[in-house]
Design an enzyme around this catalytic site. Structure first.
Site, mmCIF file in Angstrom:
data_model
loop_
_atom_site.group_PDB
_atom_site.id
_atom_site.type_symbol
_atom_site.label_atom_id
_atom_site.label_comp_id
_atom_site.label_asym_id
_atom_site.label_seq_id
_atom_site.Cartn_x
_atom_site.Cartn_y
_atom_site.Cartn_z
ATOM 1 N N LEU A 230 0.714 -1.360 -0.019
ATOM 2 C CA LEU A 230 0.113 -0.093 -0.024
ATOM 3 C C LEU A 230 0.899 1.122 0.076
ATOM 4 C CD1 LEU A 230 -2.917 1.217 0.306
ATOM 5 C CD2 LEU A 230 -2.440 1.276 2.794
ATOM 6 N N ASP A 231 0.501 2.255 -0.880
ATOM 7 C CA ASP A 231 1.377 3.408 -1.003
ATOM 8 C C ASP A 231 2.891 3.312 -1.192
ATOM 9 O OD1 ASP A 231 -1.116 4.628 -1.011
ATOM 10 O OD2 ASP A 231 -0.879 5.567 0.833
ATOM 11 N N GLU A 232 3.355 2.093 -1.343
ATOM 12 C CA GLU A 232 4.775 1.984 -1.482
ATOM 13 C C GLU A 232 5.089 1.646 -2.872
ATOM 14 O OE1 GLU A 232 6.847 2.286 1.063
ATOM 15 O OE2 GLU A 232 5.311 3.084 2.344
#
Lengths: 295, 295, 295, 295
Positions: free
Chosen positions: D238-240
């Site tokens: 997530l978001d990475e």
């Protein structure tokens, strides 16, 4: 500067090839195959064409080649042939040869100090060999870091003679590039033609422009919100040569006229530095009155 | 738009006072004491003087006052007196009254669309009451969001008559501010004088300027690295009115002429939006040919 | 530096008043009336309240007063009384008294060189009285411009003793503000409490943050497009003190890890300079863990 | 949209080739010679190697070829062979085929509206085929411009089923790329694997990061001076995922928490737009957890 030395060590096997020629099919193919045949590995390349039909072609290739020192001459010979076929202008630049710079100054110190700062850090990607001033004000800054400073005052009468002396110094120090760091004299066309696209100038400007005298005052009176600076190569047409880089700083209503000048000096030193670094790392190809910058 | 409504609710007791007058000692003291005597609490204030001696004084005060609706008239009466003493221009603006905007357009849509976008989000800090176009191209965008669009074509012969019609519409809709969103007609001085410093225009510009025809083409040919835009109040002197805001976007060598125009439109809509929002939140005091922006 | 001298001359009658207190009605009125009664003319004022009810009030006033030197003490006496009524923290700063700065360094030179550059130009708005290094590397840069350099190496064992020595030097030179120009030692809480909100630090950071070891390497591995820097006041909570200023520089895929560090150093020196200048011109009011910056 | 049509017409003979493979000498030579043998003229090329030894090679070539429509298959066949030799990943993209986009939304409208604005101007370089929302709030904006809107609410129980339905729609509309325009649902790994590096997300972030809940509130409390936004490809982490683009906007002390969110939305829509345009013009090559962006 040991940092400069380290960079050179590391870059001993690096070469940068710049090419500019009329566009036609097959140039990249021929150029890259020629490099491959000489065991050059392409690290980074950028190409641009102004127009696929009847346009102009620009190429920057950074390559690596073991034992480059000894292969140089045969590589260059191959490109001599290629250049005739494609009507190419080209130049090879080697990582172990850094640009030799002369800086011309008058009284304002901000651009000079910025260049000295980065040079002291080993980050200018070029060596400052000498500074020439038509005023003596900045001498101490230069000599403090052990760079020779030449004081050559100019009057209308002595201008021709002084330029001759300047050219002699540039030759003696084997200068590649001249940086006008707020040098407030206009170079003569005959001087400029010795260094085509090798003289970098910086000046501030505004949006919109305030043509004529006292631009800062008039910009102030209209309450501009930005001050810009433009770095460009010097041509006969004063301040109208190919633009290398531009940037701006913000201005507020509480800034007085003197503040505007200070903000202008901040953006001038920043923009000039970027232009000089790009020039020194062979990222710029001038063409007509514009530049291709492969940053 | 319910968001607009919420903001109004919240701001019912908020007032913004703008003052501009010749500077002399004691203004802040008198103004703030007067507000205090009417139970107004200063939330945010910004003051600027061009020059302590014989200069001009500018002040923006945002205050809160419970039951402001009923205290308004007595506050304003006090300032009527004060203004005579200090030769003040002043205006009170209340949080529950938002600016009524008219947008003027021609064929280009980018500035209009940006304003509609923020208006739909309730973030324009003003209400778009109508759009007037001298072309019909943008009608659909406007009517889609239920704003009236008036198509008023202009020829040299009809210009005077059309401006009369425009002024009638502006009066009918009780318009405070006109935004020229790439409106390609020059307003007559007699039109402009109805809305002094209430007409906002946007235009692109370059560093340095390319005065005359085809600025994009000539900027392209010189390889500029920045495109700028300037939002300003309209005066009789075309594009020379007080600057409100300016900004730039970067350009690269691979951008074609058509790309430059697109990048120009991006920076135009961004700068115009900022100017309109500052105007709508009473952050700008025009003075002579410049603006004080308390952002 | 004669420039410094000129600025002082010009600013002999200028004063800057900073106030911070719990908000309540009437503060601006009382403060401005008090200044008026002492013949002070307000040139520039900025005020901010965090929240109209039960919030905090911040004010910066720049004023002019002829013969300020002799009126100082009576003005200050009046504010002593006022401060008791309003539970104010306040400070008067006079244009003819510039901040005395100490710079702490280790091995990296970019922040030091930037500060020296602006100081040499008379633009730092403060005087660098001494430089203290826990390494000797940067000595020459400092002594070249005739500023005393103190080499005070630190080991775990000697840290307490060295900090004592540092404090003695700071006292001896009557230092107002300490700038940590990439000083790679953590100051002890007991040291910091001598200089609350008078120690400025700079560090780089990324979007999003890469917490832990080797942030540059990990940012590089994720291909970040920006490098940021944050200047802040030093508190006991390492790198978590009130932020003064932040900015970023762009990064491209062709930048190697070493390039990122260079770009990081460019943005660090730029941000630190801005923070130091704002601090020196009394534009910052710290409050809790944030700052109000009246720029 | 006739503008879209014009661009397609003009680009009928344009192709873009993206290549990614382990670096070794001779790739550029082979690739460019192969294109030359098929009468393709290279307009623009950019190449990058992570490391000359044992590194990875990336290439973007934009070429022109008359009658490209009929030569496509033989060109692609040649690259099939080449790709086996060099262990290449490659893709051909043709100027007359624009990306088909699906936009996923929840309740926030700013990113959606920005994408619709540019799409209406014909500047998105892609076609929005449908919008899917897990809330119905934004339906009207979408249907106003005649794009189908699918309302697919999600609960923990229905998530798997809804994702199946979403995938069916994406297949039906032959979607290339999904843009998460503030879509507040986490996509499952099994969904994501259908669109590797074809899902673009946007989120705000701060310098330094405020990890955990309520980042805006905590950033506000520390008085950050910048709000940033990051556009990235979606991966399981997530978001990475690989960062495509980042930018920032400035914040001041007078901005309240609600202002910060508005400023955050401005920078989010700006950054997302840039990322989507670069993606649509095939300027991005993802590699591991980073991207090479040939902008």
């Amino acid at each position: 500067m040991t940092l400069q030395h380290d960079i050179k060590e590391k870059r001993n096997n690096r070469g940068i090839l710049l090419i500019s020629c009329p566009d036609r099919p097959g140039i990249v193919s021929k150029v890259s195959t020629t490099l491959f045949n000489h065991d050059c590995n392409i690290i980074d390349s950028n190409q641009h064409s102004t127009d696929p039909e009847a346009g102009h072609f620009f190429l920057r290739i950074e390559f690596e080649c073991s034992d480059l020192e000894h292969k140089k001459s045969s590589i260059e010979k191959s490109f001599q042939l290629l250049s005739e076929i494609f009507d190419m202008k080209y130049s090879f630049n080697y990582g172990n040869e850094s640009q030799s710079l002369a800086i011309f100054v008058s009284k304002e110190n901000h651009c000079l100090l910025e260049l000295l700062l980065e040079w002291q850090r080993g980050d200018l990607l070029g060596d400052i060999k000498l500074v020439i001033g038509n005023h003596e004000d900045l001498k101490e800054y230069v000599e403090n870091v052990n760079i020779p400073f030449y004081y050559l005052p100019i009057t209308r009468e002595t201008k021709e003679e002084v330029e001759k002396k300047q050219l002699e110094l540039l030759k003696e120090y084997e200068i590649d590039t001249i940086v006008l760091a707020r040098y407030m004299q206009i170079l003569s066309p005959s001087f400029i033609e010795h260094y085509p696209c090798q003289i970098i100038n910086i000046h501030h400007s505004f949006l919109p422009a305030f043509v004529g005298a006292n631009p800062y005052k008039r910009a102030y009176e209209r309450g501009v919100k930005l001050i810009g600076a433009t770095a460009h190569y010097v041509t006969d047409d004063l301040d109208e040569g190919p633009i290398i880089e531009q940037d701006i700083e913000r201005v507020k209503h509480h800034h007085e006229l003197s503040d505007l000048k200070k903000i202008g000096s901040q953006v001038e030193r920043k923009v000039l530095l970027k232009a000089v670094k790009w020039h020194n790392s062979h990222r710029i190809i001038p063409f007509g009155n514009k530049t291709i910058v492969f940053d």
